[in-house]
Design an enzyme around this catalytic site. Structure first.
Site, PDB file in Angstrom:
ATOM      1  N   ASP A 185      43.005 118.612  71.530  1.00 40.29           N
ATOM      2  CA  ASP A 185      41.695 117.938  71.515  1.00 40.29           C
ATOM      3  C   ASP A 185      41.555 117.106  70.232  1.00 40.29           C
ATOM      4  OD1 ASP A 185      41.398 120.071  69.803  1.00 40.29           O
ATOM      5  OD2 ASP A 185      39.507 120.788  70.656  1.00 40.29           O
ATOM      6  N   SER A 186      42.569 117.150  69.358  1.00 40.80           N
ATOM      7  CA  SER A 186      42.628 116.201  68.241  1.00 40.80           C
ATOM      8  C   SER A 186      42.645 114.769  68.765  1.00 40.80           C
ATOM      9  CB  SER A 186      43.878 116.459  67.389  1.00 40.80           C
ATOM     10  OG  SER A 186      45.041 116.506  68.205  1.00 40.80           O
ATOM     11  N   ASP A 244      44.663 121.328  75.716  1.00 39.32           N
ATOM     12  CA  ASP A 244      43.550 122.020  75.046  1.00 39.32           C
ATOM     13  C   ASP A 244      42.313 122.069  75.935  1.00 39.32           C
ATOM     14  OD1 ASP A 244      43.850 123.170  72.560  1.00 39.32           O
ATOM     15  OD2 ASP A 244      43.639 121.276  71.466  1.00 39.32           O
ATOM     16  N   LYS A 297      45.249 125.733  76.201  1.00 39.36           N
ATOM     17  CA  LYS A 297      45.070 126.388  74.902  1.00 39.36           C
ATOM     18  C   LYS A 297      43.577 126.563  74.638  1.00 39.36           C
ATOM     19  CE  LYS A 297      45.959 124.275  70.748  1.00 39.36           C
ATOM     20  NZ  LYS A 297      44.635 124.260  70.103  1.00 39.36           N
ATOM     21  N   GLU A 355      40.767 127.998  71.539  1.00 43.83           N
ATOM     22  CA  GLU A 355      40.564 128.507  70.185  1.00 43.83           C
ATOM     23  C   GLU A 355      39.991 129.908  70.329  1.00 43.83           C
ATOM     24  OE1 GLU A 355      38.555 125.732  67.614  1.00 43.83           O
ATOM     25  OE2 GLU A 355      40.008 124.155  68.086  1.00 43.83           O
ATOM     26  N   GLU A 398      46.533 128.179  62.483  1.00 43.84           N
ATOM     27  CA  GLU A 398      46.243 126.940  61.737  1.00 43.84           C
ATOM     28  C   GLU A 398      45.589 127.244  60.390  1.00 43.84           C
ATOM     29  OE1 GLU A 398      44.223 123.797  63.842  1.00 43.84           O
ATOM     30  OE2 GLU A 398      43.956 122.622  61.999  1.00 43.84           O
TER      31      GLU A 398
HETATM   32  O1  KIV Z   1      44.144 119.640  68.824  1.00 44.26           O
HETATM   33  C1  KIV Z   1      45.238 119.775  68.253  1.00 44.26           C
HETATM   34  O2  KIV Z   1      45.991 118.822  68.018  1.00 44.26           O
HETATM   35  C2  KIV Z   1      45.614 121.109  67.855  1.00 44.26           C
HETATM   36  C3  KIV Z   1      46.761 121.232  66.909  1.00 44.26           C
HETATM   37  C4  KIV Z   1      46.369 120.771  65.588  1.00 44.26           C
HETATM   38  C5  KIV Z   1      47.326 122.599  66.914  1.00 44.26           C
HETATM   39  O3  KIV Z   1      44.993 122.054  68.231  1.00 44.26           O
END
Ligand code: KIV
Length: 293
Positions: free
Chosen positions: A49-50, A88, A118, A120, A187
């Site tokens: 989600d980055s 994510d 994924k 959190e 992280e």
């Molecule tokens: O969103 C993302 O890119 C991440 C990584 C930094 C692990 O969760």
């Protein structure tokens, strides 16, 4: 030729089995062409989600939507052939209860055909991970610095400075593992804590800003390619693409302004003579032009 060429796509059990073995290589990807470039080198491509910050210019990941994740997940799946693709779950799509989380995660799986999601993994997410895994959705956890908690934490702060914080992060990692996560991103934690988490868990840890004591490493691809001015301490830059792009754009702008682009080599000449001679000096792509020509 990559050593991975012609091999089948990796899945959650393959990554899970790498605990304590060959290091797991993970990079983020958001587009089909970049996924294709990274695929031969990576075990996992993470549609993080980055994407909110990296591609959409958002200040953090809180504004990222399920639709954005699905769209980028589909693109990455089109580009990647061998790497496992993990998408994510964005903020607000899995914290409100197990059934809502299942419906959203199932949508991501069905619409992207990725291999896992994924989440959190704060203390409340264990039950959700179990619910998803029991219903056929492999889950990667994410502990330590949790970017989606930016508004609670008041910024992006590394974890593990105090004993109570160390115990909390370790407990969150254990909760994710016991709930069935096949791997856990760790992280922004101090080296000792990363080492302890990795030694404690039976599933692989994937570190980002979490020292060498993890079973694998992940970086945001655009960071390691040097596309941003600011580079966090834990990032190693493997390229200086910002400079490359800047120089290329400046050269293009200068050519356009000087009238030297396009030149003869970049110009279609389609007359009867050109057609008879198979193009007559026009670019070879004229014959079987792709859609972009
Ligand atoms: O969103 C993302 O890119 C991440 C990584 C930094 C692990 O969760």
């Amino acid at each position: 030729m990559s050593k991975h060429e012609n091999s089948r796509r990796l899945a959650a059990p393959d990554i899970r089995a790498r605990k304590g073995g060959e290091k797991i290589v993970v990079l983020t990807a958001y587009s089909a062409p970049m996924a294709a470039l990274l695929d031969p080198h990576c075990d996992v491509l993470l549609v993080g989600d980055s994407v909110g910050q990296v591609i959409h210019g958002l200040p953090n990941t809180v504004g990222v939507t399920l639709e954005m994740m699905i769209l980028h997940g589909q693109a990455v799946m089109r580009g990647a052939k061998r790497a496992m693709v993990v998408v994510d779950m964005p903020f607000g799509s899995y914290e409100g209860g197990v059934e809502a989380a299942y419906l959203n995660a199932a949508r991501v799986m069905k619409e992207t055909l990725c291999q896992a999601v994924k989440v959190e993994s704060g203390p409340a997410v264990g039950e959700t991970i179990r619910y998803l895994v029991e219903r056929g959705i492999p889950v990667m956890g994410h502990v330590g610095l949790r970017p989606q908690a930016v508004n609670v934490d008041g910024g992006f702060k590394a974890k593990g400075r105090t004993q109570s914080e160390r115990e909390r992060v370790l407990a969150e990692a254990r909760t994710a593992e016991e709930a069935g996560a096949f791997a856990i991103v760790v992280e922004g934690v101090a080296e000792k804590l990363a080492e302890e988490i990795t030694a404690t868990l039976s599933v692989p840890t994937i570190g980002i800003g979490a020292s060498k004591f993890c079973d694998g490493q992940v970086l945001v691809t655009d960071d390691m390619l040097g596309l941003f001015d600011w580079t966090p301490k834990f990032v190693r830059r493997y390229a200086d693409l910002k400079r490359v792009v800047d120089e290329a754009a400046a050269a293009f702008a200068a050519d356009v302004r000087a009238g030297s682009f396009p030149g003869a080599a970049e110009t279609y000449v389609l007359g009867p003579k050109a057609a008879a001679s198979g193009g007559g000096g026009a670019p070879s792509r004229v014959a079987g032009d792709s859609e972009r020509s």
